[in-house]
Write an enzyme that holds these catalytic residues in place. Structure first.
Site, PDB file in Angstrom:
ATOM      1  CG  HIS A 140      43.603   8.185  29.756  1.00  0.00           C
ATOM      2  ND1 HIS A 140      42.322   7.884  29.404  1.00  0.00           N
ATOM      3  CD2 HIS A 140      43.706   7.939  31.077  1.00  0.00           C
ATOM      4  CE1 HIS A 140      41.674   7.446  30.460  1.00  0.00           C
ATOM      5  NE2 HIS A 140      42.483   7.481  31.493  1.00  0.00           N
ATOM      6  CG  HIS A 149      46.649  29.344  31.585  1.00  0.00           C
ATOM      7  ND1 HIS A 149      47.084  30.598  31.946  1.00  0.00           N
ATOM      8  CD2 HIS A 149      47.583  28.486  32.057  1.00  0.00           C
ATOM      9  CE1 HIS A 149      48.226  30.492  32.615  1.00  0.00           C
ATOM     10  NE2 HIS A 149      48.538  29.223  32.704  1.00  0.00           N
TER      11      HIS A 149
HETATM   12  C1  LIG Z   1      39.075  31.451  42.155  1.00  0.00           C
HETATM   13  C2  LIG Z   1      39.605  32.842  41.916  1.00  0.00           C
HETATM   14  C3  LIG Z   1      39.684  33.109  40.403  1.00  0.00           C
HETATM   15  C4  LIG Z   1      38.613  33.789  42.550  1.00  0.00           C
HETATM   16  O1  LIG Z   1      39.056  35.083  42.426  1.00  0.00           O
HETATM   17  P1  LIG Z   1      38.081  36.271  42.875  1.00  0.00           P
HETATM   18  O2  LIG Z   1      36.804  36.204  42.116  1.00  0.00           O
HETATM   19  O3  LIG Z   1      38.870  37.528  42.808  1.00  0.00           O
HETATM   20  O4  LIG Z   1      37.676  35.851  44.339  1.00  0.00           O
HETATM   21  P2  LIG Z   1      37.962  36.583  45.729  1.00  0.00           P
HETATM   22  O5  LIG Z   1      39.431  36.656  45.975  1.00  0.00           O
HETATM   23  O6  LIG Z   1      37.163  37.853  45.759  1.00  0.00           O
HETATM   24  O7  LIG Z   1      37.333  35.535  46.734  1.00  0.00           O
HETATM   25  C5  LIG Z   1      35.944  35.292  46.820  1.00  0.00           C
HETATM   26  C6  LIG Z   1      35.741  34.242  47.889  1.00  0.00           C
HETATM   27  O8  LIG Z   1      36.211  32.979  47.385  1.00  0.00           O
HETATM   28  C7  LIG Z   1      37.271  32.468  48.227  1.00  0.00           C
HETATM   29  N1  LIG Z   1      38.285  31.921  47.331  1.00  0.00           N
HETATM   30  C8  LIG Z   1      38.909  32.540  46.314  1.00  0.00           C
HETATM   31  N2  LIG Z   1      39.772  31.713  45.708  1.00  0.00           N
HETATM   32  C9  LIG Z   1      39.693  30.552  46.367  1.00  0.00           C
HETATM   33  C10 LIG Z   1      40.363  29.313  46.214  1.00  0.00           C
HETATM   34  N3  LIG Z   1      41.264  29.132  45.220  1.00  0.00           N
HETATM   35  N4  LIG Z   1      40.035  28.310  47.050  1.00  0.00           N
HETATM   36  C11 LIG Z   1      39.124  28.481  48.033  1.00  0.00           C
HETATM   37  N5  LIG Z   1      38.462  29.643  48.225  1.00  0.00           N
HETATM   38  C12 LIG Z   1      38.748  30.669  47.411  1.00  0.00           C
HETATM   39  C13 LIG Z   1      37.785  33.678  48.984  1.00  0.00           C
HETATM   40  O9  LIG Z   1      38.378  33.289  50.205  1.00  0.00           O
HETATM   41  C14 LIG Z   1      36.534  34.486  49.174  1.00  0.00           C
HETATM   42  O10 LIG Z   1      35.775  33.928  50.226  1.00  0.00           O
HETATM   43  P3  LIG Z   1      34.930  34.871  51.225  1.00  0.00           P
HETATM   44  O11 LIG Z   1      33.913  35.574  50.357  1.00  0.00           O
HETATM   45  O12 LIG Z   1      34.346  33.890  52.189  1.00  0.00           O
HETATM   46  O13 LIG Z   1      35.911  35.813  51.821  1.00  0.00           O
HETATM   47  C15 LIG Z   1      41.056  33.052  42.471  1.00  0.00           C
HETATM   48  O14 LIG Z   1      41.046  33.164  43.880  1.00  0.00           O
HETATM   49  C16 LIG Z   1      41.984  31.905  42.118  1.00  0.00           C
HETATM   50  O15 LIG Z   1      42.043  30.848  42.774  1.00  0.00           O
HETATM   51  N6  LIG Z   1      42.737  32.134  41.009  1.00  0.00           N
HETATM   52  C17 LIG Z   1      43.662  31.172  40.495  1.00  0.00           C
HETATM   53  C18 LIG Z   1      45.034  31.823  40.402  1.00  0.00           C
HETATM   54  C19 LIG Z   1      46.030  30.925  39.709  1.00  0.00           C
HETATM   55  O16 LIG Z   1      45.872  29.728  39.620  1.00  0.00           O
HETATM   56  N7  LIG Z   1      47.071  31.524  39.167  1.00  0.00           N
HETATM   57  C20 LIG Z   1      48.076  30.801  38.416  1.00  0.00           C
HETATM   58  C21 LIG Z   1      48.543  31.657  37.280  1.00  0.00           C
HETATM   59  S1  LIG Z   1      49.727  30.824  36.290  1.00  0.00           S
END
Ligand SMILES: CC(C)(COP(=O)(O)OP(=O)(O)OC[C@H]1O[C@@H](n2cnc3c(N)ncnc32)[C@H](O)[C@@H]1OP(=O)(O)O)[C@@H](O)C(=O)NCCC(=O)NCCS
Length: 214
Positions: A140, A149
């Site tokens: 709410h 998104h």
């Molecule tokens: C948060 C996010 C955007 C980061 O992406 P990124 O910048 O490419 O990050 P990286 O994969 O390089 O990770 C960087 C660090 O953050 C950590 N990390 C990334 N995503 C994380 C998450 N969701 N939760 C916890 N830690 C996360 C990684 O383990 C890494 O840690 P490290 O440096 O200790 O190894 C991505 O991981 C994510 O969660 N995307 C959401 C995807 C989604 O919801 N998709 C649905 C589509 S409909």
């Protein structure tokens, strides 16, 4: 009477939106548009990819009353295509799954997709060019900005404000009364307990900044 629609975006999200529209008895989908020329002329889930943005005048002539929904997951790209379609006088409409719940007191913009199982509660405000994805909960009095998104299964408690172009990742939880800044990214599965700065990427439990977004 049937409503004619075209879906802009013939990728994975486009196929999800096609399923939504096919579950609406009053909608006939004539095909897809897509910016990727390599898809033009192909068939996606039984429907043709008829071209790109240049095809709009032909569609408007060929199918009077047609409208479009933009099925592109990326916020910036979805907004840009929506603006191009508006410039070309293509009406944009919503794709709301019949098994989503949208409160009668919620206000929903245009070119909004609400996927199966999503819930939008009382007095929520949803901007234009927004995706509320599968099973997401928008509680709410939320205020969701344009081109946001909310990914599948994300949950926003009451009175959360989400700035334009922000992305709330799959399965994330945002506690009540918080502000998620413009273009911020909340990582998959995060639990957000504090406001998120604009252009900040946060992740983890509790969510902490990991970098700036572009
Ligand atoms: C948060 C996010 C955007 C980061 O992406 P990124 O910048 O490419 O990050 P990286 O994969 O390089 O990770 C960087 C660090 O953050 C950590 N990390 C990334 N995503 C994380 C998450 N969701 N939760 C916890 N830690 C996360 C990684 O383990 C890494 O840690 P490290 O440096 O200790 O190894 C991505 O991981 C994510 O969660 N995307 C959401 C995807 C989604 O919801 N998709 C649905 C589509 S409909």
């Amino acid at each position: 009477m049937s409503r004619l629609m075209v879906i802009y975006g013939a990728g994975g999200h486009g196929r999800v939106v096609l399923d939504i529209l096919r579950s609406l008895s009053d909608v006939v989908v004539v095909g897809f548009l897509d910016s990727d020329k390599s898809l033009h002329g192909s068939i996606v889930d039984g429907l043709p990819v008829v071209g790109g943005i240049d095809q709009v005048p032909t569609l408007l002539l060929e199918y009077p009353g047609i409208s479009a929904v933009v099925a592109i997951g990326d916020n910036q790209a979805r907004r840009e295509v929506a603006e191009e379609l508006r410039k070309r006088h293509m009406p944009l409409t919503n794709a709301i799954h019949p098994r989503a719940f949208v409160s009668p007191s919620a206000v929903v913009g245009t070119n909004v997709t609400v996927a199966a199982g999503a819930i939008i509660c009382a007095h929520a405000k949803i901007g234009d060019d927004v995706i509320i994805n599968t099973g997401a909960i928008v509680e709410h009095d939320n205020c969701i900005g344009n081109a946001v998104h909310i990914a599948p299964g994300a949950k926003l408690a009451g009175r959360v404000t989400v700035g334009e172009y922000a992305f709330i990742g799959i399965g994330a939880t945002v506690v009540g009364n918080l502000n998620i800044g413009r273009s911020a990214v909340v990582g998959a599965g995060a639990v957000v307990l504090h406001d998120v700065e604009p252009f900040s990427v946060v992740a983890g439990i509790p969510a902490k900044p990991i970098r700036k977004s572009s």
